[in-house]
Design an enzyme around this catalytic site. Structure first.
Site, PDB file in Angstrom:
ATOM      1  N   ASN A 131    -151.399  47.849 -95.454  1.00 52.55           N
ATOM      2  CA  ASN A 131    -150.884  46.483 -95.220  1.00 52.55           C
ATOM      3  C   ASN A 131    -151.109  45.525 -96.397  1.00 52.55           C
ATOM      4  O   ASN A 131    -150.495  44.464 -96.460  1.00 52.55           O
ATOM      5  CB  ASN A 131    -151.475  45.878 -93.938  1.00 52.55           C
ATOM      6  CG  ASN A 131    -150.880  46.462 -92.670  1.00 52.55           C
ATOM      7  OD1 ASN A 131    -151.525  46.502 -91.638  1.00 52.55           O
ATOM      8  ND2 ASN A 131    -149.635  46.924 -92.733  1.00 52.55           N
ATOM      9  N   ASP A 138    -147.627  46.419 -82.766  1.00 55.35           N
ATOM     10  CA  ASP A 138    -146.472  46.433 -83.679  1.00 55.35           C
ATOM     11  C   ASP A 138    -145.344  45.553 -83.153  1.00 55.35           C
ATOM     12  O   ASP A 138    -145.155  45.436 -81.935  1.00 55.35           O
ATOM     13  CB  ASP A 138    -145.979  47.891 -83.817  1.00 55.35           C
ATOM     14  CG  ASP A 138    -145.054  48.058 -84.997  1.00 55.35           C
ATOM     15  OD1 ASP A 138    -145.003  47.166 -85.872  1.00 55.35           O
ATOM     16  OD2 ASP A 138    -144.361  49.082 -85.052  1.00 55.35           O
TER      17      ASP A 138
HETATM   18  C1  FPP Z   1    -147.650  44.946 -87.091  1.00 52.73           C
HETATM   19  O1  FPP Z   1    -146.475  44.216 -86.836  1.00 52.73           O
HETATM   20  C2  FPP Z   1    -148.796  44.033 -87.055  1.00 52.73           C
HETATM   21  C3  FPP Z   1    -149.683  43.845 -88.086  1.00 52.73           C
HETATM   22  C4  FPP Z   1    -149.613  44.582 -89.369  1.00 52.73           C
HETATM   23  C5  FPP Z   1    -150.784  42.864 -87.962  1.00 52.73           C
HETATM   24  C6  FPP Z   1    -151.451  42.763 -86.625  1.00 52.73           C
HETATM   25  C7  FPP Z   1    -152.227  41.509 -86.601  1.00 52.73           C
HETATM   26  C8  FPP Z   1    -152.365  40.697 -85.548  1.00 52.73           C
HETATM   27  C9  FPP Z   1    -151.848  40.979 -84.210  1.00 52.73           C
HETATM   28  C10 FPP Z   1    -153.035  39.361 -85.716  1.00 52.73           C
HETATM   29  C11 FPP Z   1    -154.498  39.385 -86.035  1.00 52.73           C
HETATM   30  C12 FPP Z   1    -155.306  40.043 -85.000  1.00 52.73           C
HETATM   31  C13 FPP Z   1    -156.524  39.662 -84.599  1.00 52.73           C
HETATM   32  C14 FPP Z   1    -157.370  40.665 -83.917  1.00 52.73           C
HETATM   33  C15 FPP Z   1    -157.053  38.314 -84.729  1.00 52.73           C
HETATM   34  P1  FPP Z   1    -145.395  44.070 -87.979  1.00 52.73           P
HETATM   35  O2  FPP Z   1    -145.710  42.860 -88.775  1.00 52.73           O
HETATM   36  O3  FPP Z   1    -145.333  45.327 -88.789  1.00 52.73           O
HETATM   37  O4  FPP Z   1    -144.072  43.857 -87.161  1.00 52.73           O
HETATM   38  P2  FPP Z   1    -142.615  44.338 -87.562  1.00 52.73           P
HETATM   39  O5  FPP Z   1    -142.602  45.834 -87.529  1.00 52.73           O
HETATM   40  O6  FPP Z   1    -141.764  43.744 -86.490  1.00 52.73           O
HETATM   41  O7  FPP Z   1    -142.324  43.766 -88.927  1.00 52.73           O
END
Ligand code: FPP
Length: 245
Positions: free
Chosen positions: A73, A25
């Protein structure tokens, strides 16, 4: 069997969790702080994912599950969803060669039917080409939701009852365990969530019944192997009672 899962980590005196769940996150906030698009945060997060996954194996963790894309998501802007899917596609293509060098078995948990056909194909290849590996199990939770997982398990159990293959009295905790995406894997000992949020967000809700939570105030793209070691140290200090004394 369920009891064995609960105490396995303790009985074996493992210094690390048998099953670690990681909620990656803070990618969006990391990018925003730098004046970059959110997708740049996900790209940085994907790099960290690779480093941390390899470190988990070095530390002797048997199963690690990364929360990559939740059933919720899809509500994000299409461009962001596409960027995450592209990163996944890229990771799968690059890793298919890399997998041979590592003793890591890859498994995808979640409903893959909603994903594009080429990604589903790559996932299948990744699972098949690593199925014989004996080291760490690496689970990637994609289009995953804990509630959806339980609904899926209940539906499959109900089908067996309807077909006369299972009696309602035979439905116990073990039966539920066997119908989860994580069937055959240990229950979750530890959940790690960086970024300063204190929530489980529908992640492994059945498997986490006795998990220890470690929250870190670090955005995922800034997370290092040292931070993981510190989090594991914190976990090691916890006194786990599983409802006993
Ligand atoms: C949460 O951070 C993250 C996600 C919903 C996506 C996670 C994806 C990756 C790390 C990239 C793809 C992974 C692989 C295995 C290739 P957020 O976007 O909710 O962050 P925020 O809370 O700061 O908005």
């Amino acid at each position: 069997m369920a009891l064995f899962r609960k105490t396995e980590q303790e009985e074996q005196g493992l210094p690390v969790p048998a099953h670690l769940g990681i909620i990656m996150d803070g990618n969006g906030r990391w990018a925003k702080k730098r004046g970059l698009p959110r997708t740049a945060g996900h790209a940085a997060g994907a790099k960290v994912f690779r480093t941390i996954a390899k470190h988990c194996e070095k530390r002797g963790i048997r199963t690690v599950t990364f929360y990559t894309f939740s059933t919720e998501n899809w509500k994000r802007p299409q461009a962001e969803v596409d960027a995450i899917m592209d990163l996944l596609r890229q990771y799968l293509k690059e890793s298919l060669a890399d997998f041979q060098k590592e003793n890591i078995r890859t498994r995808f948990i979640g409903d893959r039917s909603a994903l594009s056909a080429d990604i589903q194909q790559l996932m299948q290849e990744a699972e098949e080409s690593t199925a014989h590996k004996t080291g760490m199990d690496l689970n990637l939770a994609i289009n995953y939701g804990g509630r959806a997982e339980l609904v899926n398990a209940m539906r499959r159990i109900a089908e067996q009852v309807q077909a006369g293959k299972l009696s309602p009295e035979a439905i116990d905790e073990d039966c539920v365990w066997q119908h989860l995406y994580t069937a055959g894997q240990p229950e979750v000992d530890m959940i790690l969530r960086p970024s300063g949020e204190y929530r489980l967000s529908n992640f492994l809700i059945w498997q986490c019944a006795y998990a220890e939570y470690v929250f870190e105030d670090i955005l995922w793209p800034d997370f290092t192997v040292r931070d993981l070691d510190k989090a594991l140290e914190e976990y090691g200090k916890r006194h786990r009672r599983f409802g006993g004394l």
